[in-house]
Design a protein around this motif. Structure first.
Motif, PDB file in Angstrom:
ATOM      1  N   ARG A 196       4.979 -18.872  21.604  1.00  0.00           N
ATOM      2  CA  ARG A 196       3.864 -18.374  22.396  1.00  0.00           C
ATOM      3  C   ARG A 196       2.553 -18.994  21.929  1.00  0.00           C
ATOM      4  NH1 ARG A 196       2.797 -16.724  27.269  1.00  0.00           N
ATOM      5  NH2 ARG A 196       4.876 -15.814  27.206  1.00  0.00           N
ATOM      6  N   GLU A 197       2.402 -19.155  20.627  1.00  0.00           N
ATOM      7  CA  GLU A 197       1.215 -19.810  20.084  1.00  0.00           C
ATOM      8  C   GLU A 197       1.128 -21.247  20.580  1.00  0.00           C
ATOM      9  OE1 GLU A 197      -0.433 -21.192  15.686  1.00  0.00           O
ATOM     10  OE2 GLU A 197       1.010 -19.540  15.840  1.00  0.00           O
ATOM     11  N   TRP A 198       2.260 -21.939  20.586  1.00  0.00           N
ATOM     12  CA  TRP A 198       2.315 -23.315  21.085  1.00  0.00           C
ATOM     13  C   TRP A 198       1.960 -23.358  22.575  1.00  0.00           C
ATOM     14  CZ3 TRP A 198       5.906 -24.988  24.807  1.00  0.00           C
ATOM     15  CH2 TRP A 198       5.945 -26.356  25.048  1.00  0.00           C
ATOM     16  N   LEU A 199       2.476 -22.404  23.351  1.00  0.00           N
ATOM     17  CA  LEU A 199       2.201 -22.381  24.781  1.00  0.00           C
ATOM     18  C   LEU A 199       0.725 -22.146  25.051  1.00  0.00           C
ATOM     19  CD1 LEU A 199       3.612 -22.594  27.515  1.00  0.00           C
ATOM     20  CD2 LEU A 199       3.937 -20.120  27.474  1.00  0.00           C
ATOM     21  N   ASP A 200       0.091 -21.297  24.251  1.00  0.00           N
ATOM     22  CA  ASP A 200      -1.348 -21.078  24.400  1.00  0.00           C
ATOM     23  C   ASP A 200      -2.131 -22.353  24.122  1.00  0.00           C
ATOM     24  OD1 ASP A 200      -0.928 -18.461  25.084  1.00  0.00           O
ATOM     25  OD2 ASP A 200      -1.247 -17.666  23.058  1.00  0.00           O
ATOM     26  N   LEU A 201      -1.671 -23.138  23.141  1.00  0.00           N
ATOM     27  CA  LEU A 201      -2.321 -24.419  22.872  1.00  0.00           C
ATOM     28  C   LEU A 201      -2.166 -25.368  24.050  1.00  0.00           C
ATOM     29  CD1 LEU A 201      -1.255 -25.116  19.172  1.00  0.00           C
ATOM     30  CD2 LEU A 201      -3.560 -24.583  19.973  1.00  0.00           C
ATOM     31  N   VAL A 202      -0.980 -25.386  24.629  1.00  0.00           N
ATOM     32  CA  VAL A 202      -0.698 -26.295  25.748  1.00  0.00           C
ATOM     33  C   VAL A 202      -1.573 -25.953  26.950  1.00  0.00           C
ATOM     34  CG1 VAL A 202       1.069 -26.969  27.422  1.00  0.00           C
ATOM     35  CG2 VAL A 202       1.650 -26.772  25.011  1.00  0.00           C
ATOM     36  N   LYS A 203      -1.834 -24.666  27.159  1.00  0.00           N
ATOM     37  CA  LYS A 203      -2.596 -24.240  28.337  1.00  0.00           C
ATOM     38  C   LYS A 203      -4.099 -24.439  28.182  1.00  0.00           C
ATOM     39  CE  LYS A 203       0.762 -20.913  30.115  1.00  0.00           C
ATOM     40  NZ  LYS A 203       1.031 -19.503  30.470  1.00  0.00           N
ATOM     41  N   GLN A 204      -4.543 -24.853  27.015  1.00  0.00           N
ATOM     42  CA  GLN A 204      -5.956 -25.152  26.847  1.00  0.00           C
ATOM     43  C   GLN A 204      -6.336 -26.391  27.661  1.00  0.00           C
ATOM     44  OE1 GLN A 204      -6.639 -25.543  22.648  1.00  0.00           O
ATOM     45  NE2 GLN A 204      -6.250 -23.387  22.224  1.00  0.00           N
ATOM     46  N   GLU A 205      -7.633 -26.547  27.901  1.00  0.00           N
ATOM     47  CA  GLU A 205      -8.088 -27.663  28.722  1.00  0.00           C
ATOM     48  C   GLU A 205      -7.769 -29.005  28.084  1.00  0.00           C
ATOM     49  OE1 GLU A 205     -12.175 -27.221  29.671  1.00  0.00           O
ATOM     50  OE2 GLU A 205     -11.891 -25.365  30.796  1.00  0.00           O
ATOM     51  N   LYS A 206      -7.897 -29.078  26.768  1.00  0.00           N
ATOM     52  CA  LYS A 206      -7.610 -30.322  26.070  1.00  0.00           C
ATOM     53  C   LYS A 206      -6.247 -30.226  25.397  1.00  0.00           C
ATOM     54  CE  LYS A 206     -12.456 -31.422  25.120  1.00  0.00           C
ATOM     55  NZ  LYS A 206     -13.454 -31.729  24.069  1.00  0.00           N
ATOM     56  N   VAL A 207      -5.560 -31.339  25.342  1.00  0.00           N
ATOM     57  CA  VAL A 207      -4.273 -31.369  24.645  1.00  0.00           C
ATOM     58  C   VAL A 207      -4.516 -31.062  23.176  1.00  0.00           C
ATOM     59  CG1 VAL A 207      -2.326 -32.813  23.994  1.00  0.00           C
ATOM     60  CG2 VAL A 207      -3.321 -33.018  26.277  1.00  0.00           C
ATOM     61  N   SER A 208      -3.699 -30.223  22.607  1.00  0.00           N
ATOM     62  CA  SER A 208      -3.899 -29.790  21.226  1.00  0.00           C
ATOM     63  C   SER A 208      -3.813 -30.959  20.257  1.00  0.00           C
ATOM     64  CB  SER A 208      -2.853 -28.742  20.858  1.00  0.00           C
ATOM     65  OG  SER A 208      -1.574 -29.261  21.082  1.00  0.00           O
ATOM     66  N   ARG A 209      -4.491 -30.851  19.137  1.00  0.00           N
ATOM     67  CA  ARG A 209      -4.490 -31.914  18.136  1.00  0.00           C
ATOM     68  C   ARG A 209      -3.115 -32.046  17.501  1.00  0.00           C
ATOM     69  NH1 ARG A 209      -9.066 -29.113  16.479  1.00  0.00           N
ATOM     70  NH2 ARG A 209      -8.002 -28.505  14.545  1.00  0.00           N
ATOM     71  N   ASP A 210      -2.788 -33.258  17.108  1.00  0.00           N
ATOM     72  CA  ASP A 210      -1.491 -33.519  16.486  1.00  0.00           C
ATOM     73  C   ASP A 210      -1.313 -32.698  15.211  1.00  0.00           C
ATOM     74  OD1 ASP A 210      -1.199 -35.317  18.509  1.00  0.00           O
ATOM     75  OD2 ASP A 210      -1.626 -37.084  17.287  1.00  0.00           O
ATOM     76  N   GLU A 211      -2.413 -32.499  14.476  1.00  0.00           N
ATOM     77  CA  GLU A 211      -2.324 -31.737  13.225  1.00  0.00           C
ATOM     78  C   GLU A 211      -1.870 -30.301  13.489  1.00  0.00           C
ATOM     79  OE1 GLU A 211      -4.832 -33.513  14.174  1.00  0.00           O
ATOM     80  OE2 GLU A 211      -5.122 -35.094  12.665  1.00  0.00           O
ATOM     81  N   GLU A 212      -2.311 -29.722  14.606  1.00  0.00           N
ATOM     82  CA  GLU A 212      -1.908 -28.349  14.928  1.00  0.00           C
ATOM     83  C   GLU A 212      -0.419 -28.284  15.268  1.00  0.00           C
ATOM     84  OE1 GLU A 212      -4.792 -27.764  18.015  1.00  0.00           O
ATOM     85  OE2 GLU A 212      -5.926 -26.363  16.765  1.00  0.00           O
ATOM     86  N   LEU A 213       0.055 -29.291  15.989  1.00  0.00           N
ATOM     87  CA  LEU A 213       1.481 -29.337  16.316  1.00  0.00           C
ATOM     88  C   LEU A 213       2.325 -29.465  15.054  1.00  0.00           C
ATOM     89  CD1 LEU A 213       1.379 -31.730  19.392  1.00  0.00           C
ATOM     90  CD2 LEU A 213       1.941 -29.314  19.441  1.00  0.00           C
ATOM     91  N   LEU A 214       1.901 -30.321  14.149  1.00  0.00           N
ATOM     92  CA  LEU A 214       2.644 -30.513  12.903  1.00  0.00           C
ATOM     93  C   LEU A 214       2.580 -29.275  12.021  1.00  0.00           C
ATOM     94  CD1 LEU A 214       1.640 -34.206  12.085  1.00  0.00           C
ATOM     95  CD2 LEU A 214       3.887 -33.374  12.808  1.00  0.00           C
ATOM     96  N   GLU A 215       1.464 -28.533  12.092  1.00  0.00           N
ATOM     97  CA  GLU A 215       1.359 -27.303  11.311  1.00  0.00           C
ATOM     98  C   GLU A 215       2.336 -26.248  11.836  1.00  0.00           C
ATOM     99  OE1 GLU A 215       0.176 -24.332   8.657  1.00  0.00           O
ATOM    100  OE2 GLU A 215       0.070 -26.524   8.608  1.00  0.00           O
TER     101      GLU A 215
END
Length: 570
Positions: free
Chosen positions: A300-319
């Motif tokens: 769900r946290e990942w999905l919230d990042l995806v729905k943001q206007e900008k693509v989430s930073r790579d560092e957040e995905l790796l975290e």
């Protein structure tokens, strides 16, 4: 269970159970609530759907606890079987109409999940059902479970049995590829969460001696089991709620103040014991639920990042990836204990499988092949590692005979992992030698070939599509290695193969329909509903089936990782 009811048992462990005589207290719990007066005739017709032979019901209930319950642990085994014994007494007395309709809904949900776990008719089940009958049972029993809920006034006062039935039905719908399942499971999730709030499960005190509100499903005396059942049930409901991608979660996690359920196995808990047992230090049946909840929370946290206007930073995905691996490494899932039962081994492997499915889903859409930054290299490596880990877990589950409790989803994610590895091999600089993943991919074919004769239509279809796709991908990569100067991009090869498989599937559908119609009575809705032409007439569903081949570039577009080979590379 099979030995107790004089059904030939293949598992010698089944004879080691200790059975206690049925008390009147259990029968009172089972008959506490009657059918809604206006639904009595309807309830009788629902009860008529139960198999006429009690041994047939025994067979399916035993199948559920041996082959299904390990995957999504909602019912407490010992207490449910105690109530099931009382149900057998009422069955013999001809007093089924006095049984709580909500408990009957739970029973039908159990029968649904059990019947849906068969891919072939075994020796015991064949005593009661033909292959054709077994194919139609899951949907038939699911409709009966939903009807039993209506007879028990499921939208009225909150009851634990209502939440259990909704959760069991929800786990069936979650892995049932049908157009109306998403909306229905969403409605069930919202209803379950509303009832959990009404019962105050989300704010249950951390004090292990504090009991939930009284419920007629439980004895009145305090016991650790009462508390653990509702906590486990609440977090399963919360997990289903978090997994719904079409709506926001019904309950904010900030409103949840109760603790996680203790790390217990079912046999550590009983209604008679008021003492708090010592939690197990290793993986237990409850730990599987905790892992699933925490993974769903990160999803769900990942999905919230995806729905943001900008693509989430790579560092957040790796975290998120790092935290996900850390959560699953807590219980040493990679270590198999030779003394543990096969259900626990299956549970460990399916948890590893689920971990890598999420890792692939999290990272694959955001890998940008044209970038060579350290974070992008790390994301690509994470996707490839996840694909290998998923395949290894799937191969081991298949070797150990685990049933496809996720149905066609299991095969589709496996197909997606193969596409990732083929794509990696496609752009390998050493085109003349075999890639290290070749043997892994070839071994996967055995799984798809095995399930092409499954009883379940969706599994059979997914296995046929996946097996044909993988064979064509293998042919394409071998051709590319033989002719290293080939200019075909991976994306073009993928589209070409996808179109080829689609044409073959449509031709197969037409052939199946032509063979089926002359032998079928046009008034027989069961057989017509089972036709592949009917099931896959929905374009959205067919697109979903083939979407697992897609490769994304961060903007959800198909991409090619590197430029095609030039003549100078030949």
């Amino acid at each position: 269970m099979s030995a107790k009811w004089s059904i030939s048992a293949k598992d010698p462990e089944s004879t080691s159970r200790n059975w206690s005589p049925i008390s009147e207290g259990v029968i009172e719990r089972l008959t506490y609530q009657k059918c809604v007066p206006t639904h009595r005739r309807f309830y009788e017709s629902v009860l008529d759907i139960l198999p006429k032979q009690k041994e047939a019901i025994h067979c399916l209930v035993a199948r559920y606890f041996s082959n299904v319950a390990w995957h999504w642990h909602i019912l407490h085994r010992q207490s449910f079987l105690e109530e099931y014994e009382a149900f057998g007494v009422l069955f013999d007395r001809g007093q089924l109409s006095s049984v709580d309709p909500l408990w009957i809904a739970n029973l039908f949900a159990v029968l649904t999940l059990a019947a849906n776990s068969f891919d072939e008719v075994d020796e015991i089940t064949g005593m009661f059902f033909t292959a054709q009958e077994l194919t139609g049972l899951p949907d038939k029993f699911c409709r009966a479970a939903q009807s039993a809920l209506e007879c028990g006034d499921w939208l009225g006062k909150a009851r634990i049995r209502t939440i259990q039935a909704l959760s069991l039905i929800g786990t069936y719908l979650l892995f049932h590829a049908a157009p109306d399942c998403v909306e229905r499971i969403g409605m069930y999730c919202i209803t379950s969460m509303r009832m959990c709030q009404e019962l105050g499960l989300h704010v249950l005190s951390d004090d292990a001696t504090k009991m939930p509100f009284p419920d007629p499903s439980f004895p009145q005396q305090p016991s650790t089991l009462k508390r653990e059942i509702v906590l486990r049930l609440f977090y399963n409901c919360l997990t289903l709620d978090l997994l719904q991608h079409r709506h926001r979660p019904f309950m904010n996690l900030s409103d949840v103040t109760c603790g996680l359920p203790g790390n217990y196995n079912d046999d550590q808990l009983s209604f008679d014991n008021e003492e708090v047992p010592r939690p197990a230090p290793s993986l237990t049946e409850t730990a599987i639920d905790i892992l699933r909840y925490e993974s769903a929370k990160m999803q769900r946290e990942w999905l919230d990042l995806v729905k943001q206007e900008k693509v989430s930073r790579d560092e957040e995905l790796l975290e998120i990836d790092r935290r996900l691996i850390q959560v699953h490494s807590r219980y040493a899932l990679g270590q198999i204990d030779l003394q543990e039962n096969r259900q626990m081994t299956w549970s460990k492997l399916i948890s590893v499988y689920n971990l890598h499915v999420r890792r692939m889903r999290f990272h694959r859409p955001f890998v940008r092949p044209h970038e060579t930054s350290p974070t992008q290299i790390a994301l690509r490596k994470a996707v490839e590692d996840a694909a290998r880990g998923l395949i290894l877990a799937a191969l081991e589950l298949h070797r150990l005979g685990a049933p496809l409790v996720r149905g066609s989803f299991f095969l589709l994610h496996l197909q997606s992992a193969v596409v990732v590895l083929i794509q990696n091999a496609w752009h390998s600089t050493e085109m003349s030698t075999n890639n290290a993943d070749d043997d892994l991919i070839l071994n996967v074919l055995s799984i798809f070939e095995h399930y092409q004769v499954s009883l379940r239509l969706q599994v059979r279809r997914a296995a046929r599509i996946g097996g044909r796709t993988i064979k064509l991908l293998i042919e394409a990569i071998n051709d590319r290695r033989s002719f290293a100067g080939s200019h075909e991009s991976f994306v073009h090869a993928l589209k070409r193969i996808s179109n080829t498989v689609k044409r073959e599937e449509r031709a197969q559908d037409q052939l199946d329909s032509a063979l089926l119609l002359p032998q079928t009575d046009l008034n027989s809705s069961d057989l017509l509903n089972a036709s592949t032409n009917n099931l896959f007439s929905d374009p959205a569903l067919e697109a979903w089936m083939f979407a697992f081949m897609n490769v994304s570039n961060g903007d959800n577009q198909i991409w090619d990782v590197r430029p095609p080979y030039s003549d100078s590379n030949a």
